[in-house]
Design an enzyme around this catalytic site. Structure first.
Site: not given
Ligand code: DGY
Length: 326
Positions: A268, A157-160, A287-288, A237
Site C-alpha cells: 500500500e 470470527l472475532g469482533r469484526i 484502506h478505508i 478488509t
Molecule cells: C486498523 O485499525 O488496523 C486499520 O486497518 C487501519 O490500519
C-alpha cells in the site's frame, strides 16, 4: 524539590488541535511534520529521546527502531492492527504496545457488507455505464445476484467477524466460519464451524477478518483459490498480506473466481502498474475500513487514552502485550 519530568512523546501522525492539546497538557511533544509516514531514519530520530510513540497501524516499528529508543515505554497504535510492531522486541524491551479495538468494529463491518452488496449487484460496473452515458448498455449488463440465501464464509470470527455475521444474517445469508476457536461467541447469529477447505468449497462470498500473524500470512493462496467456486467472491478488509495477490490475479483472470473486493493490499499504496488495477472484476479501495468521522475520532481518543495511561504508569484500556505490566 524538582517538578516531576514531563514525558516526551513523538507523534507520527496528523492530529487536530484539541487532540494535540490533550497530549501537550502533560507531555513534551515532537510532531512529524512530513507527508504520509515518517521514513525509518525519521522515525529513529523522532523516538530517540521519546518515552511514548503515537503512530498509525501502518508505521513499521521494527527492532532497529525499538533499539534506538532507549527510553521508550509505550507504542500507541492508531488502529486495531499491530502487525506493524515487532511485538517480541517490544515485549523484551519492556515497551507496551496498545491498539484501538472495538471502536472501529461497526465501521469495518459496514464496509464489508457494502462490498458484498457491491460485488453481488455489480455496482462499480453499473455506475460506470450510468456515468459514461452508456445507459442502454447498463440496462442490458449482466445481472447481479441476490445475497439472500447465499452462504457467507467468515474467516476469523472475532469482533469484526461477528459484526459482519450479524449484518449478513439480517440480509438473509447463511453463515459459516473458520477460526482457531471452533465455538462461535455466544451472541453470534446462527453459524456453523468449518475447516478452511470446506468453507472455501461451500461459500458464495468469503470474507477475511484475521490479524496478520505468521500463520495467517498467505492464508489464501493458489491452492485455496482453486477450492473456491468459480461463482464465488473474495472480500478482504483485514490485511493484504493474508492473500497471495499474484495468485489472486491469476484466479481472477482465469475465471477460477468471479470477483474480489479489496480494502487492503500486499503493498500500500497499490503500485500504479499493478495488474489488479486493470481487472474489471475487482473493487479496490485505499484502506478505508475505519474511515468515518465518528470512528476515527473514537480511535484517536482511545489511542491517546492508551498513550497517556501508559505514561502515567497505569494499565491502558487496550494493551496487546500486557505481560510487560507484570
Ligand atoms: C486498523 O485499525 O488496523 C486499520 O486497518 C487501519 O490500519
Amino acid at each position: 524539590m524538582n517538578p516531576p519530568e514531563r514525558p516526551r512523546v513523538f507523534v507520527a501522525l496528523r492530529l487536530q488541535s484539541d487532540a494535540k492539546a490533550r497530549i501537550e497538557a502533560v507531555c513534551d511533544v515532537d510532531y512529524f511534520e512530513g507527508q504520509g509516514l515518517p521514513s525509518k531514519s525519521e522515525l529513529i530520530a523522532g523516538v530517540a529521546k521519546a518515552d511514548g510513540l503515537l503512530g498509525s497501524a501502518q508505521l513499521p516499528v521494527d527492532s532497529d527502531v525499538l533499539a534506538a529508543a532507549s527510553k521508550l515505554r509505550v507504542v500507541s497504535n492508531f488502529g486495531v492492527g499491530f502487525d506493524n510492531v515487532d511485538l517480541d522486541a517490544a515485549t523484551k524491551g519492556g515497551v507496551l504496545v496498545c491498539n484501538t479495538p472495538g471502536v472501529l468494529t461497526d465501521a469495518v463491518a459496514d464496509l464489508t457488507l457494502g462490498l458484498i452488496l457491491a460485488l453481488a449487484r455489480r455496482l462499480p460496473e453499473a455506475e460506470r455505464f450510468a456515468r459514461d452515458g452508456d445507459w442502454q448498455r447498463g440496462a442490458r449488463m449482466a445481472l447481479g445476484t441476490d445475497v439472500r440465501g447465499k452462504t457467507l464464509g467468515i474467516i476469523g470470527l472475532g469482533r469484526i467477524g461477528v459484526a459482519v455475521a450479524e449484518r449478513a444474517h439480517a440480509f438473509g445469508m447463511s453463515i459459516t466460519f473458520h477460526d482457531i476457536f471452533r465455538q462461535p461467541p455466544i451472541e453470534t447469529p446462527p453459524c456453523s464451524y468449518r475447516e478452511l477447505d470446506d468453507l472455501l468449497a461451500v461459500a458464495d462470498f468469503v470474507s477475511l477478518h484475521v490479524n496478520l500473524r505468521p500463520e495467517t500470512r498467505g492464508l489464501i493462496g493458489a491452492r485455496e483459490l482453486t477450492l473456491m467456486k468459480p461463482t464465488a467472491y473474495l472480500i478482504n478488509t483485514s490485511r493484504g498480506q493474508t492473500v497471495d495477490q499474484a495468485a489472486l490475479v491469476a484466479a481472477l483472470r482465469s475465471g477460477e473466481l468471479a470477483g474480489a473486493a479489496l480494502d487492503v493490499l500486499e503493498e500500500e499504496p497499490l503500485p500504479p502498474d499493478d495488474p489488479l488495477a486493470a481487472l474489471p472484476n475487482v473493487i479496490l479501495l485505499p484502506h478505508i475500513g475505519s474511515a468515518t468521522v465518528e470512528t476515527r475520532q473514537a480511535m484517536r481518543d482511545l489511542a491517546i487514552d492508551n498513550l497517556l495511561a501508559a505514561l502515567r504508569g497505569e494499565r491502558p484500556e487496550a494493551v496487546v502485550n500486557a505481560e510487560v505490566l507484570s
